[in-house]
Scaffold this motif. Structure first.
Motif, PDB file in Angstrom:
ATOM      1  N   TYR A   1      -9.784  37.984  84.002  1.00 33.38           N
ATOM      2  CA  TYR A   1      -8.923  37.168  83.512  1.00 33.38           C
ATOM      3  C   TYR A   1      -7.540  37.410  84.695  1.00 33.38           C
ATOM      4  N   THR A   2      -7.696  37.023  85.674  1.00 31.26           N
ATOM      5  CA  THR A   2      -6.572  37.079  86.727  1.00 31.26           C
ATOM      6  C   THR A   2      -5.401  36.379  86.158  1.00 31.26           C
ATOM      7  N   SER A   3      -5.412  35.321  85.659  1.00 29.02           N
ATOM      8  CA  SER A   3      -4.212  34.516  85.258  1.00 29.02           C
ATOM      9  C   SER A   3      -3.304  35.365  84.119  1.00 29.02           C
ATOM     10  N   ILE A   4      -4.017  36.073  83.398  1.00 26.82           N
ATOM     11  CA  ILE A   4      -3.221  36.882  82.325  1.00 26.82           C
ATOM     12  C   ILE A   4      -2.690  38.059  83.240  1.00 26.82           C
ATOM     13  N   LYS A   5      -3.721  38.816  84.079  1.00 24.54           N
ATOM     14  CA  LYS A   5      -3.079  40.109  84.715  1.00 24.54           C
ATOM     15  C   LYS A   5      -2.045  39.740  85.657  1.00 24.54           C
ATOM     16  N   ASN A   6      -1.991  38.402  86.116  1.00 27.80           N
ATOM     17  CA  ASN A   6      -0.913  37.988  87.143  1.00 27.80           C
ATOM     18  C   ASN A   6       0.290  37.587  86.383  1.00 27.80           C
ATOM     19  N   HIS A   7       0.242  37.584  85.073  1.00 26.73           N
ATOM     20  CA  HIS A   7       1.525  37.197  84.420  1.00 26.73           C
ATOM     21  C   HIS A   7       2.743  38.237  84.665  1.00 26.73           C
ATOM     22  N   PRO A   8       3.935  37.699  84.698  1.00 29.22           N
ATOM     23  CA  PRO A   8       4.980  38.763  85.119  1.00 29.22           C
ATOM     24  C   PRO A   8       5.173  39.877  83.999  1.00 29.22           C
ATOM     25  N   PHE A   9       4.885  39.692  83.022  1.00 25.64           N
ATOM     26  CA  PHE A   9       4.736  40.804  81.824  1.00 25.64           C
ATOM     27  C   PHE A   9       3.920  42.066  82.378  1.00 25.64           C
ATOM     28  N   PHE A  10       2.978  41.778  83.050  1.00 21.90           N
ATOM     29  CA  PHE A  10       1.904  42.815  83.604  1.00 21.90           C
ATOM     30  C   PHE A  10       2.635  43.296  84.906  1.00 21.90           C
ATOM     31  N   ASN A  11       3.742  42.961  85.516  1.00 19.93           N
ATOM     32  CA  ASN A  11       4.031  43.381  86.741  1.00 19.93           C
ATOM     33  C   ASN A  11       4.089  45.102  87.063  1.00 19.93           C
ATOM     34  N   GLY A  12       3.275  45.262  88.100  1.00 18.77           N
ATOM     35  CA  GLY A  12       3.221  46.786  88.398  1.00 18.77           C
ATOM     36  C   GLY A  12       2.182  47.258  87.625  1.00 18.77           C
ATOM     37  N   VAL A  13       1.287  46.765  87.019  1.00 15.76           N
ATOM     38  CA  VAL A  13       0.311  47.333  86.403  1.00 15.76           C
ATOM     39  C   VAL A  13      -1.068  47.168  87.460  1.00 15.76           C
ATOM     40  N   ASP A  14      -1.664  48.542  87.572  1.00 14.92           N
ATOM     41  CA  ASP A  14      -2.828  48.458  88.220  1.00 14.92           C
ATOM     42  C   ASP A  14      -4.009  48.665  87.302  1.00 14.92           C
ATOM     43  N   PHE A  15      -4.858  47.484  86.988  1.00 14.58           N
ATOM     44  CA  PHE A  15      -5.743  47.370  85.944  1.00 14.58           C
ATOM     45  C   PHE A  15      -6.647  48.463  86.478  1.00 14.58           C
ATOM     46  N   ASP A  16      -7.372  48.512  87.522  1.00 14.72           N
ATOM     47  CA  ASP A  16      -8.352  48.972  87.906  1.00 14.72           C
ATOM     48  C   ASP A  16      -8.308  50.647  87.773  1.00 14.72           C
ATOM     49  N   THR A  17      -7.090  51.239  87.707  1.00 12.90           N
ATOM     50  CA  THR A  17      -7.106  52.483  87.518  1.00 12.90           C
ATOM     51  C   THR A  17      -6.515  53.083  86.274  1.00 12.90           C
ATOM     52  N   LEU A  18      -6.301  52.114  85.176  1.00 13.37           N
ATOM     53  CA  LEU A  18      -5.603  52.382  84.050  1.00 13.37           C
ATOM     54  C   LEU A  18      -6.381  53.333  83.227  1.00 13.37           C
ATOM     55  N   TYR A  19      -7.846  53.440  83.468  1.00 11.83           N
ATOM     56  CA  TYR A  19      -8.478  54.288  82.640  1.00 11.83           C
ATOM     57  C   TYR A  19      -8.604  56.015  83.240  1.00 11.83           C
ATOM     58  N   CYS A  20      -8.121  56.031  84.372  1.00  9.75           N
ATOM     59  CA  CYS A  20      -7.626  57.544  84.976  1.00  9.75           C
ATOM     60  C   CYS A  20      -6.064  57.666  85.042  1.00  9.75           C
ATOM     61  N   GLN A  21      -5.305  56.952  84.551  1.00  7.84           N
ATOM     62  CA  GLN A  21      -3.825  57.102  84.361  1.00  7.84           C
ATOM     63  C   GLN A  21      -3.422  58.190  83.211  1.00  7.84           C
ATOM     64  N   THR A  22      -2.421  58.882  83.200  1.00  7.70           N
ATOM     65  CA  THR A  22      -1.986  59.587  82.280  1.00  7.70           C
ATOM     66  C   THR A  22      -1.132  58.376  81.432  1.00  7.70           C
ATOM     67  N   PRO A  23      -1.706  58.167  80.020  1.00  4.02           N
ATOM     68  CA  PRO A  23      -0.905  57.121  79.379  1.00  4.02           C
ATOM     69  C   PRO A  23       0.581  57.633  79.111  1.00  4.02           C
ATOM     70  N   PRO A  24       1.496  56.625  79.027  1.00  2.00           N
ATOM     71  CA  PRO A  24       2.725  56.925  78.837  1.00  2.00           C
ATOM     72  C   PRO A  24       2.810  57.380  77.255  1.00  2.00           C
ATOM     73  N   LYS A  25       3.648  58.144  76.812  1.00  2.00           N
ATOM     74  CA  LYS A  25       3.717  58.791  75.582  1.00  2.00           C
ATOM     75  C   LYS A  25       4.279  57.670  74.730  1.00  2.00           C
ATOM     76  N   ILE A  26       3.690  57.618  73.410  1.00  2.00           N
ATOM     77  CA  ILE A  26       4.350  56.796  72.467  1.00  2.00           C
ATOM     78  C   ILE A  26       5.506  57.437  71.729  1.00  2.00           C
ATOM     79  N   LEU A  27       6.580  56.951  72.001  1.00  2.00           N
ATOM     80  CA  LEU A  27       7.620  57.576  71.175  1.00  2.00           C
ATOM     81  C   LEU A  27       8.449  56.716  70.423  1.00  2.00           C
TER      82      LEU A  27
END
Ligand code: ATP
Length: 341
Positions: free
Chosen positions: A315-341
């Protein structure tokens, strides 16, 4: 009738004679292999327990279904599909993503069926949204990003979930998503991107037991159900496919950012009417980029939803949407999730 479930699982039973080269026999697990602890959830025909496997000490979730209840409620197909889809998702592939509750084993005794699954220790995303009211931009991007990866993977395997909602997005110990509840899934023969001129594509409706020309019974949850499920499209031969999950994705993203789903009402009927009329508003202060993405996903015509023409691919058209700017989709699973505050 429960035989089908058993035969699917009993392929692992020990053959009477084995050639020397045969792999070691695999014995089925049984309830005695576990210590059952507290109930962690209840479904309409199941109870989910936290349990400890005696041999490994591993904590697992075990879903227990009464065979009688399943037959009485005509849920056999639902249970079989859940097992089939979870097995499909467990199949190791290079591009696999770890965003699904894993099915470790299934077994049964005289009265019950058991699904041994990975334990989602942190509950579901809905609880967090309720607690903090809205997710901030960083969390919305992160969790929408993981959800999109999960949807992309399911669609690449020909699986349409059909009941995506925050209650079905569970969370692991490390706060990564684990999608659950695969009983409403539909399996497609071929993953063919829909096109406006041939929307009755070769997707099979194996997820529905309705005869051709008969309206399928409602699958999903009112707040997240796509208009094509509700309209008469099925009668005209159009088949509900991957874009139905993209619609739900749009509804969930809206809910991450604003706290509530876009289509609301005192009962399902009123919600359905709003869905069919695309009647929803953005509250003041809604993130502009998220608003644009939601608007591109919540299109009445399934083929017009952003990404719909890429179903089964990335789904590149969704991934390339400006909302997802800066998101590295391929490494999400090994990133530390941001805290839900
Ligand atoms: P229904 O079957 O009526 O659609 P459901 O899908 O919620 O309901 P289950 O899949 O039996 O039913 O799950 C019941 C509850 O148990 C879920 O709402 C969830 O909170 C919890 N649960 C299910 N699987 C797990 C798991 N692997 N880890 C932790 N909790 C789980």
């Amino acid at each position: 009738p429960v035989k089908q479930f058993m035969s699917a699982t009993s392929r692992m039973s020990v053959p009477t004679e084995q050639p020397d080269t045969a792999p070691p026999p695999v014995t089925k697990k049984s309830p005695e292999d576990f210590i059952f602890k507290e109930i962690i959830g209840e479904g309409s025909f199941s109870t989910v327990y936290l349990a400890k496997e005696l041999k490994t000490g591993r904590q697992v979730a075990i879903k227990v279904c009464e065979k009688r209840h399943i037959l009485r409620e005509r849920k056999k197909d639902y249970v079989l599909r859940e097992k089939e889809v979870m097995n499909l998702l467990n199949t190791k592939r290079k591009d696999s993503v770890p965003f699904f509750v894993k099915l470790y084993s299934t077994f049964h005794d005289a009265e019950k069926l058991y699904f041994e699954m990975s334990y989602a220790a942190r509950g579901d995303v809905l609880q967090y949204i309720r607690r903090v009211e809205t997710l901030d931009e960083e969390c919305s991007k992160f969790y929408a990003g993981e959800l999109l990866q999960a949807i992309e993977h399911m669609h690449s395997l020909g699986i349409v979930h059909r009941d995506l909602k925050p209650e079905n997005i569970l969370l692991s110990e490390t706060m990564h998503i684990l999608i659950s509840d695969f009983g409403s899934c539909k399996l497609m023969d071929h993953v063919v991107p829909p096109s406006p001129s041939s929307s009755s594509s070769s997707l099979s409706d194996s997820g529905s037991s309705n005869p051709p020309g008969r309206r399928a019974s409602f699958v999903g949850t009112a707040q997240y159900v796509s208009p094509e499920v509700l309209s008469d499209d099925l009668r005209r031969g159009r088949i509900v496919g991957p874009p139905a999950d993209l619609w739900a994705f749009g509804c969930i993203l809206y809910q991450f950012v604003s706290g509530l789903p876009p289509f609301r009402g005192p009962n399902d009927y009123i919600i359905f009417k709003k869905v069919l009329a695309l009647e929803y508003q953005f509250p003041e202060g809604f993130l502009p980029n998220a608003q644009d993405l939601v608007q591109q996903l919540l299109k009445l015509e399934p083929t017009e939803r952003l990404g719909a023409s890429q179903a089964g691919d990335t789904y590149t058209s969704i991934k390339n949407h400006p909302f997802f700017n800066g998101v590295d989709f391929d490494t999400l699973y090994c990133q530390t999730p941001p805290k839900i505050l």
